[in-house]
Design a protein around this motif. Structure first.
Motif, PDB file in Angstrom:
ATOM      1  N   UNK A   1       0.827  -1.195   0.000  1.00 27.73           N
ATOM      2  CA  UNK A   1       0.000   0.000   0.000  1.00 27.73           C
ATOM      3  C   UNK A   1       0.873   1.260   0.000  1.00 27.73           C
ATOM      4  N   UNK A   2       1.940   1.276   0.853  1.00 31.88           N
ATOM      5  CA  UNK A   2       2.789   2.464   0.919  1.00 31.88           C
ATOM      6  C   UNK A   2       3.510   2.711  -0.397  1.00 31.88           C
ATOM      7  N   UNK A   3       3.901   1.613  -1.094  1.00 33.39           N
ATOM      8  CA  UNK A   3       4.607   1.794  -2.371  1.00 33.39           C
ATOM      9  C   UNK A   3       3.715   2.488  -3.392  1.00 33.39           C
ATOM     10  N   UNK A   4       2.437   2.096  -3.391  1.00 30.29           N
ATOM     11  CA  UNK A   4       1.542   2.692  -4.384  1.00 30.29           C
ATOM     12  C   UNK A   4       1.370   4.182  -4.115  1.00 30.29           C
ATOM     13  N   UNK A   5       1.199   4.523  -2.846  1.00 29.25           N
ATOM     14  CA  UNK A   5       1.048   5.941  -2.495  1.00 29.25           C
ATOM     15  C   UNK A   5       2.316   6.700  -2.868  1.00 29.25           C
ATOM     16  N   UNK A   6       3.444   6.088  -2.568  1.00 29.41           N
ATOM     17  CA  UNK A   6       4.725   6.727  -2.848  1.00 29.41           C
ATOM     18  C   UNK A   6       4.870   7.009  -4.347  1.00 29.41           C
ATOM     19  N   UNK A   7       4.518   6.025  -5.149  1.00 27.69           N
ATOM     20  CA  UNK A   7       4.586   6.165  -6.606  1.00 27.69           C
ATOM     21  C   UNK A   7       3.685   7.315  -7.087  1.00 27.69           C
ATOM     22  N   UNK A  89      -6.891   9.441   0.054  1.00 29.14           N
ATOM     23  CA  UNK A  89      -5.419   9.487   0.059  1.00 29.14           C
ATOM     24  C   UNK A  89      -4.907  10.913   0.234  1.00 29.14           C
ATOM     25  N   UNK A  90      -5.530  11.854  -0.462  1.00 32.27           N
ATOM     26  CA  UNK A  90      -5.101  13.251  -0.333  1.00 32.27           C
ATOM     27  C   UNK A  90      -5.362  13.749   1.094  1.00 32.27           C
ATOM     28  N   UNK A  91      -6.512  13.401   1.632  1.00 31.01           N
ATOM     29  CA  UNK A  91      -6.850  13.816   2.995  1.00 31.01           C
ATOM     30  C   UNK A  91      -5.819  13.260   3.988  1.00 31.01           C
TER      31      UNK A  91
ATOM     32  N   UNK B 210       3.423   3.789  11.609  1.00 32.98           N
ATOM     33  CA  UNK B 210       3.205   4.639  10.424  1.00 32.98           C
ATOM     34  C   UNK B 210       4.300   5.704  10.271  1.00 32.98           C
ATOM     35  N   UNK B 211       5.137   5.855  11.296  1.00 30.00           N
ATOM     36  CA  UNK B 211       6.089   6.957  11.280  1.00 30.00           C
ATOM     37  C   UNK B 211       7.103   6.840  10.146  1.00 30.00           C
ATOM     38  N   UNK B 212       7.689   5.665   9.990  1.00 26.95           N
ATOM     39  CA  UNK B 212       8.713   5.514   8.939  1.00 26.95           C
ATOM     40  C   UNK B 212       8.150   5.719   7.537  1.00 26.95           C
ATOM     41  N   UNK B 213       6.997   5.088   7.218  1.00 24.95           N
ATOM     42  CA  UNK B 213       6.433   5.342   5.884  1.00 24.95           C
ATOM     43  C   UNK B 213       6.145   6.822   5.632  1.00 24.95           C
ATOM     44  N   UNK B 214       5.623   7.534   6.633  1.00 28.51           N
ATOM     45  CA  UNK B 214       5.339   8.947   6.390  1.00 28.51           C
ATOM     46  C   UNK B 214       6.620   9.758   6.221  1.00 28.51           C
ATOM     47  N   UNK B 215       7.658   9.393   6.974  1.00 29.55           N
ATOM     48  CA  UNK B 215       8.939  10.087   6.774  1.00 29.55           C
ATOM     49  C   UNK B 215       9.441   9.863   5.354  1.00 29.55           C
ATOM     50  N   UNK B 216       9.277   8.619   4.872  1.00 28.55           N
ATOM     51  CA  UNK B 216       9.730   8.301   3.519  1.00 28.55           C
ATOM     52  C   UNK B 216       8.913   9.072   2.481  1.00 28.55           C
ATOM     53  N   UNK B 217       7.610   9.178   2.708  1.00 27.92           N
ATOM     54  CA  UNK B 217       6.761   9.925   1.771  1.00 27.92           C
ATOM     55  C   UNK B 217       7.172  11.395   1.725  1.00 27.92           C
ATOM     56  N   UNK B 218       7.491  11.921   2.884  1.00 27.68           N
ATOM     57  CA  UNK B 218       7.925  13.325   2.944  1.00 27.68           C
ATOM     58  C   UNK B 218       9.230  13.521   2.171  1.00 27.68           C
ATOM     59  N   UNK B 219      10.138  12.574   2.309  1.00 25.51           N
ATOM     60  CA  UNK B 219      11.396  12.653   1.543  1.00 25.51           C
ATOM     61  C   UNK B 219      11.115  12.549   0.045  1.00 25.51           C
TER      62      UNK B 219
END
Lengths: 417, 254
Positions: A1-7, A89-91, B210-219
Motif C-alpha cells: 500500500x505504501x509503495x503505491x502511495x509513494x509512486x 489518500x489526499x486527505x 506509520x512513522x517511517x512510511x510517512x517520513x519516507x513519503x515526505x522525503x
C-alpha cells in the motif's frame, strides 16, 4: 500500500511543481474547537535544492488530462506515467504531513478529466472533507478549474483560503498558439466571478460578523514567461490590469522550463529565463510596495526590462534630474525610490532622523546598500558624490563594485558603442 | 569599572539594573555568574535577585517604552549573547534618562543593538516554527528535537499549542536540556537530560509503525517537487543553513 502511495506522490508532485505559487500567508483562519491547525503568517517549512520555498503539499489530484496545451507537462499527447489519488489518500497525506509540522496546508490542482465540473467537484470534496470531517483549519489553496460552474466555485471559496486560476500566457495570442483548446475568457470569467464573491463577502462580513468567509487569502494567478514571444511590457501591463481590475493578491511569473520538443516552444536544454523572471518580480514589487506606476517602469520605447540592472536602478538612471535627494528632509515615498534603499530601511530612516541628523555612518549601520545609494543621496556628512556623472558612468561604477548574483551571465567589458 | 555579577536570569538582570541606580554606579558592567574575569582587581558587586527590585525596574521602563520595545528587550535577553547585558543596561539608562520612547532612535548604538538582536531572535523563533519535525511515538506523542542558536522555546510555545491543539507534543532543546510539553490542556516546561534515540532499532522500538512510511513519503515529496533545471544550491543553503539539517527528516540520506 505504501509503495503505491509513494509512486503516486512522486508522479503527482512532479507534475504540480511548475505551479510556482506556494504562499500560505494572508489568511486569518483560527483553530476552533480544539481542532487541528490554523493559517496565519505563512511559514516555509523547507526549501528545495532549487531554493524554492516548500510551504504547502502541492500536488495534482490527477495528471490525466483531456487538454493538449503545449507548455504543460501533463498534456494529453505527452508520454508520461499517469496516476490519480483517491479523495481519502489526499486527505490522509495532508493531515499526516501537517501533524508532523512538514507543511502549512494543501495546494491542490488537477488535470482535467471528463469535464471541468467533474474535476472541480472532487477538489471541493477534498477541501470539504478536511474542514468538516477532520476539523482542519490549516491553509488550503484550490485551483479553480476554468469552465467549472459558479455553484462549485462558490462552494470552493467557502472551504479554501485561496483560489487561483492561471492565465498561463500573458496574452490571448500566446495562449491561442500553445493551447488551441483553451480560450482566454474561460480563465477571465472565473477570476471575475471570484472577485465579485470576495467583494460581496467583505460587505457581508461588515454587516454580520458571523458571515462565512469566502477565500480569505484572496486569489492569485500565474503567467509563463519565455515560452511565447511576449515582451515585458505586455507581461507587466497584463499583471497591472489584473491587480487593478480583479484585485488579485499575487501575480506569479514562471520562467518557462523546457519540457517539450514541440517546435512552437524553446527546445529542451534552453536555459530557464531566471534573470528575466527575477526582474519581473522586482518590477512587480515596485508596483505593489514602492508606489511606482507601471509606465514608470516600462515603456513602448523600451519594452524589455534591463537584465544587468534592477528596474529601480534603471528608473533612477533615467530620472537623474530628481537626484540627489537629502535623506534628512525628503518625504518617505521619495526615499523608497532610491536604489539600494528598501521599504523597511526607508521607514527606519524617517523614524531615526527625528532624533538626530543622519550621516553616512548611520545609513551604513541601518543596512542601506551604499554602493548603489551613494550616487542618489546626500546626508549630514560633508563628503558626497559631487561630480555630475552620466547615467552610463554610474551604471558602470555600480556594476564594477557590486557582485550580482548573475555576475557570470554578463560580460564585464565596457561596450564600445 | 564596577562589575555586577548576577545569576543569569532575566529577573536577575533587572535587579542588577536597580542596583546600578541604588549604588550610583556610573561605569557599570553586568556579567553572569561564572563569567571569566578579565582582571583580578576589578571590584565586583554580587546581585541577589529580588522580585521586588526587578518589578520596579520593569514598571519603570514600561512608563517610557512601548509593549513592543519591552518585548524587544526580553527577546534580546533570550539571545544569550555575551555582552548583551551591558547593551541592555545602556538602552535602559537611555530610555529612563530621556523619559520618552527611544526604540526608533536607530542611529543610537544601544537602540540599534537591541533592535538587531531582537530581530535575530525573532528569526530563530520563526525558523523553529518552520524546522520542528515531529515524530509520532507508539503512545501517540509527537516529539521533536531541536538545537536552536538562541533560547527560543519560550517564544514558540504559543504557536504550537494554538496550532496542534488536539495532539500531545514535546519539543526538546538538546543544547539547553529542557523541553516544552503540551498535554491537550496546557504547555509546561520540563527539565530533562535526554538523549533521543538514534539507531534504527531503538527508534523502531518507540516510534509508531506509520512513522517511517510517512517520513519516507515526505522525503519522496521533497525530492520530486524540486526542479533540477533550476538548481540553486546557494539559495537552498541560505534558507536552510547546514547546522539545522541534523533534525530535518528530508535532509537525511536514504
Amino acid at each position: 500500500m505504501w509503495e503505491r502511495i509513494s509512486e503516486k506522490l512522486k508522479i503527482l508532485s512532479d507534475a504540480a511543481k511548475y505551479d510556482v505559487s506556494c504562499a500560505s500567508s494572508g489568511s486569518k483562519r483560527k483553530n476552533e474547537n480544539k481542532g487541528l491547525g490554523n493559517a496565519s503568517n505563512g511559514i516555509c517549512h523547507a526549501y528545495t535544492e532549487d531554493g524554492r520555498c516548500v510551504s504547502l503539499l502541492k500536488i495534482l489530484l490527477t495528471n490525466f488530462c483531456i487538454f493538449d496545451c503545449a507548455y504543460c507537462v501533463s498534456r494529453k499527447s505527452n508520454d508520461v506515467k499517469r496516476a490519480a489519488f483517491t479523495v481519502q489518500e489526499v486527505v490522509d497525506l495532508t493531515i499526516n504531513f501537517y501533524r508532523r509540522n512538514y507543511i502549512e496546508g494543501l495546494f491542490l490542482s488537477s488535470g482535467i478529466f471528463s469535464s471541468a465540473d467533474y474535476t472541480m467537484e472532487r477538489l471541493v470534496l477534498i477541501a470539504k472533507k478536511l474542514r468538516t470531517e477532520h476539523n482542519f483549519h490549516g491553509y488550503i489553496h484550490l485551483k479553480a478549474i476554468p469552465g467549472a460552474s459558479p455553484e462549485l466555485l462558490k462552494e470552493a471559496g467557502l472551504y479554501a483560503d485561496r483560489l487561483s486560476v492561471n492565465l498561463e500566457m500573458p496574452t490571448e495570442q500566446g495562449l491561442k498558439l500553445l493551447a488551441p483548446d483553451k480560450k482566454r475568457e474561460d480563465m477571465v470569467h472565473p477570476i471575475n466571478y471570484i472577485k465579485d464573491e470576495i467583494i460581496q463577502n467583505n460587505e457581508e462580513k461588515i454587516k454580520y460578523r458571523k458571515a462565512p468567509t469566502f477565500a480569505p487569502a484572496g486569489q492569485s494567478t500565474q503567467m509563463v514567461v519565455g515560452a511565447t514571444p511576449e515582451t515585458d511590457l505586455q507581461v507587466l501591463y497584463t499583471a497591472h490590469h489584473f491587480y487593478r481590475e480583479m484585485q488579485l493578491k499575487r501575480v506569479y511569473y514562471s520562467g518557462y522550463v523546457p519540457i517539450s520538443n514541440d517546435n512552437r516552444l524553446p527546445a529542451i536544454g534552453t536555459p530557464v529565463p531566471m534573470i528575466r523572471e527575477n526582474r519581473l518580480y522586482q518590477a512587480d514589487w515596485l508596483l505593489r510596495f514602492y508606489g511606482f506606476k507601471v509606465n514608470e517602469i516600462i515603456s513602448p520605447e523600451q519594452p524589455l526590462l534591463d537584465l544587468d540592472i534592477d528596474p529601480k536602478l534603471a528608473w533612477a538612471l533615467r530620472n537623474l534630474h530628481i537626484f540627489p535627494i537629502d535623506i534628512n528632509k525628503a518625504e518617505l515615498p521619495l526615499i523608497k525610490r532610491v536604489p539600494g534603499i528598501g521599504v523597511t530601511s526607508a521607514q527606519k530612516i524617517v523614524a531615526a532622523r527625528k532624533f538626530r541628523k543622519l550621516s553616512w555612518e548611520h545609513l551604513k549601520s541601518l543596512g542601506i546598500a551604499m554602493n548603489r545609494a551613494r550616487y542618489f543621496i546626500t546626508c549630514n556628512s560633508p563628503d558626497f558624490e559631487r561630480k555630475d556623472y552620466q547615467p552610463q558612468q554610474i551604471k558602470q561604477f555600480i556594476l564594477a563594485k557590486g557582485n550580482s548574483k548573475y555576475e557570470s551571465s554578463f560580460s564585464r567589458q565596457i561596450p564600445l558603442f | 569599572m564596577q562589575v555586577l555579577v548576577y545569576d543569569g536570569s532575566f529577573a536577575g538582570w533587572l535587579t542588577a539594573v536597580f542596583e546600578v541606580y541604588e549604588y550610583r554606579f556610573t561605569n557599570a558592567s553586568i556579567v553572569p555568574e561564572g563569567h571569566r574575569q578579565d582582571s583580578l582587581f576589578t571590584p565586583t558587586h554580587t546581585v541577589y535577585t529580588s522580585d521586588a527590585k526587578a518589578g520596579r525596574v520593569w514598571r519603570g521602563l514600561q512608563q517610557y517604552l512601548s509593549g513592543r520595545a519591552m518585548k524587544q528587550l526580553s527577546d534580546t535577553f533570550l539571545s544569550e549573547l555575551p555582552g548583551r547585558e551591558d547593551q541592555m543596561l545602556e538602552y535602559a539608562r537611555y530610555a529612563l534618562a530621556r523619559k520618552q520612547p527611544v526604540e526608533k532612535d536607530f542611529s543610537h548604538r544601544a537602540v540599534k543593538y537591541i533592535a538587531d538582536t531582537a530581530q535575530k531572535v525573532h528569526r530563530e523563533k520563526h525558523r523553529m516554527e518552520a524546522f520542528v519535525r515531529f515524530q509520532k511515538t507508539k503512545d501517540d506523542l509527537y516529539f521533536a528535537t531541536v538545537e536552536p542558536d538562541f533560547n527560543v522555546l519560550p517564544l514558540i510555545a504559543k504557536h504550537f499549542s494554538d496550532r496542534y491543539a488536539d495532539q500531545r507534543w514535546l519539543i526538546y532543546d538538546k543544547k539547553r536540556k529542557y523541553g516544552i510539553c503540551y498535554d491537550l490542556d496546557k504547555v509546561s516546561f520540563v527539565e530533562l537530560d535526554w538523549n533521543p534515540t538514534d539507531t534504527r532499532a531503538e527508534r523502531e522500538a518507540i516510534l509508531n509503525e506509520e512513522e517511517f512510511p510517512y517520513q519516507q513519503l515526505w522525503k519522496d515529496y521533497f525530492t520530486s517537487t524540486n526542479i533540477k533545471a533550476r538548481k540553486n544550491t546557494k539559495l537552498h543553503i541560505r534558507h536552510m543553513p547546514v547546522r539545522y539539517w541534523k533534525y530535518l527528516i528530508e535532509k537525511q540520506p536514504g
